[in-house]
Design a protein around this motif. Sequence first.
Motif, PDB file in Angstrom:
ATOM      1  N   CYS A   4       0.843  -1.198   0.000  1.00 35.75           N
ATOM      2  CA  CYS A   4       0.000   0.000   0.000  1.00 35.75           C
ATOM      3  C   CYS A   4       0.878   1.247   0.000  1.00 35.75           C
ATOM      4  O   CYS A   4       1.849   1.338   0.740  1.00 35.75           O
ATOM      5  N   ARG A   6       0.117   4.125   1.020  1.00 35.33           N
ATOM      6  CA  ARG A   6      -0.116   5.004   2.183  1.00 35.33           C
ATOM      7  C   ARG A   6       0.652   4.511   3.403  1.00 35.33           C
ATOM      8  O   ARG A   6       1.478   5.204   3.951  1.00 35.33           O
ATOM      9  N   CYS A   7       0.357   3.279   3.841  1.00 37.32           N
ATOM     10  CA  CYS A   7       0.989   2.795   5.083  1.00 37.32           C
ATOM     11  C   CYS A   7       2.317   2.083   4.821  1.00 37.32           C
ATOM     12  O   CYS A   7       3.081   1.850   5.740  1.00 37.32           O
ATOM     13  N   CYS A  22      -4.176  -0.461   0.735  1.00 41.46           N
ATOM     14  CA  CYS A  22      -4.617  -1.671   1.417  1.00 41.46           C
ATOM     15  C   CYS A  22      -6.068  -1.425   1.824  1.00 41.46           C
ATOM     16  O   CYS A  22      -6.563  -0.311   1.721  1.00 41.46           O
ATOM     17  N   CYS A  25      -6.426   1.443   4.585  1.00 39.98           N
ATOM     18  CA  CYS A  25      -6.149   2.803   4.126  1.00 39.98           C
ATOM     19  C   CYS A  25      -7.215   3.275   3.135  1.00 39.98           C
ATOM     20  O   CYS A  25      -7.566   4.450   3.098  1.00 39.98           O
TER      21      CYS A  25
HETATM   22 ZN   LIG Z   1      -2.311   0.909   3.878  1.00 42.34          ZN
END
Ligand SMILES: [Zn+2]
Length: 468
Positions: A4, A6-7, A22, A25
Amino acid sequence: MDNCQRCKKQRAVIKSRKETFCEECFAKFVSLKQRKRMMGDDFYRDVFKVSYNKDGTHGVGKVAMGFDFQSSSLVALDVIIQVLREQNRQHRGKVGFELDLVSIYKDEENLNQFKNSWQEIISSERYSGDDILNHIKIHLIDVNTFYNDKILRQILVHNIDFNAMAMKWEEDDKFTVAGLLKLCPNRNTRNDFWNTIVQHTVKKFAMQSHCSVLIWGHSMTRLADQILGMVIKGRGAHVASSLDTDNFDVSYGGSFKNLYPMKDILLSEIDAYTISQGLESYLVDYTLRRSLLIAEEDANKDKTNSMLVKNMTINELVRKYYDDMEGEYSNIVSTVLRTGDKLQTPVKYLEEGESAKKCSVCSNAIYSDPSLWLRSITVIKGHPIETEEEQVYYNQWKESKVGIETEQYMKLKDTVWENGEAIPLCYGCTINLNGIKGKNIIWPKNDKEELQNVLDEYQLTDDEGEDI
Ligand SMILES: [Zn+2]
Ligand SMILES: [Zn+2]
């Protein structure tokens, strides 16, 4: 498999707007967009947030939402429940607002589908762990409440000058929405009437139950398709008022504002949320698109739309256009919406001091007389019969099905023109009526009295979740 963006930790399962997410997120991404709209300005913030009065009591906002068990309303509800839960936690058992869901069902079968799905929702692990659903109530309303116990009128369009007249309708038979839809020549007109009736009923509910906010779960895609559809169907003058979230809805008592909290979220994103959060089983009559799911990316590539283009409604055609575009070119959808948002109500067409007339069918404001325009673009007057041969053909035609129907129409028209009253009709509704066999429909008289008329609500028993 990529992680992902983002994370950077979990596996990416959804790809949207060129970014991979994911499940967690992505849920945050969607939820944040909706919350931003709900807390977007002072008025809405005041309704939704937990606010305390000087004496320590707290005000509770009253909110209604049109709820059709499609992906957008399920996701909107899911996010609203998260908001309520957070408030409940942070304010020790207090929440900022109560929510009334309004579901309009078309028949017994549809009612049962809604009841079953609601039963599943309230008994699910996701929602039944605490008593948060105490702040949410569902109202199942029969669409035929639209016709029941009302003053009904027969509205007829003139075959030559396109003016409309209405006459009181006093037949003993009950008139139904299904009966109306059967008269429609195509799915386009049917959808138009259906949407008008559902919207009217939901707004009436919001007015009668003294809500301050009426939520519509429309996605960005749905709103953009509504805008283009309206322009194509000659309802362009109503785009601005249909998107208005700043002003109170004056046609319905001026006590609530309409809010579109999902307007920054694409439909494909809503569907991806529905799938990844496990809300699929609550859907009624809805086909999800799986285009953003990374695992199914390849499977989606050569999927073709099975419906023939010529059988599609204007809204479906517009939707298909977006479908083909959305993935890579989602900015087209948002551009349409942004442009629609900038449109203004065309009051400049009104004479000074004149206020807009209201359409007797869809209740929208009329800024210029549609019959004038229609007369200027159409030639309908027939040629008089001059020879014997023409008379023979005319007689044959008169005895044909079309001839008989035409004669019935002419008779009805004479009666209505003699006993009825002239009424305003907008361009879109004039076109709809003109396409219906007999060029007339039965429609309730839209007035203050009608707005107070009781809505036929199906009463859920305790087992079915009225009081949980
Ligand atoms: Zn994520
Ligand atoms: Zn109209």
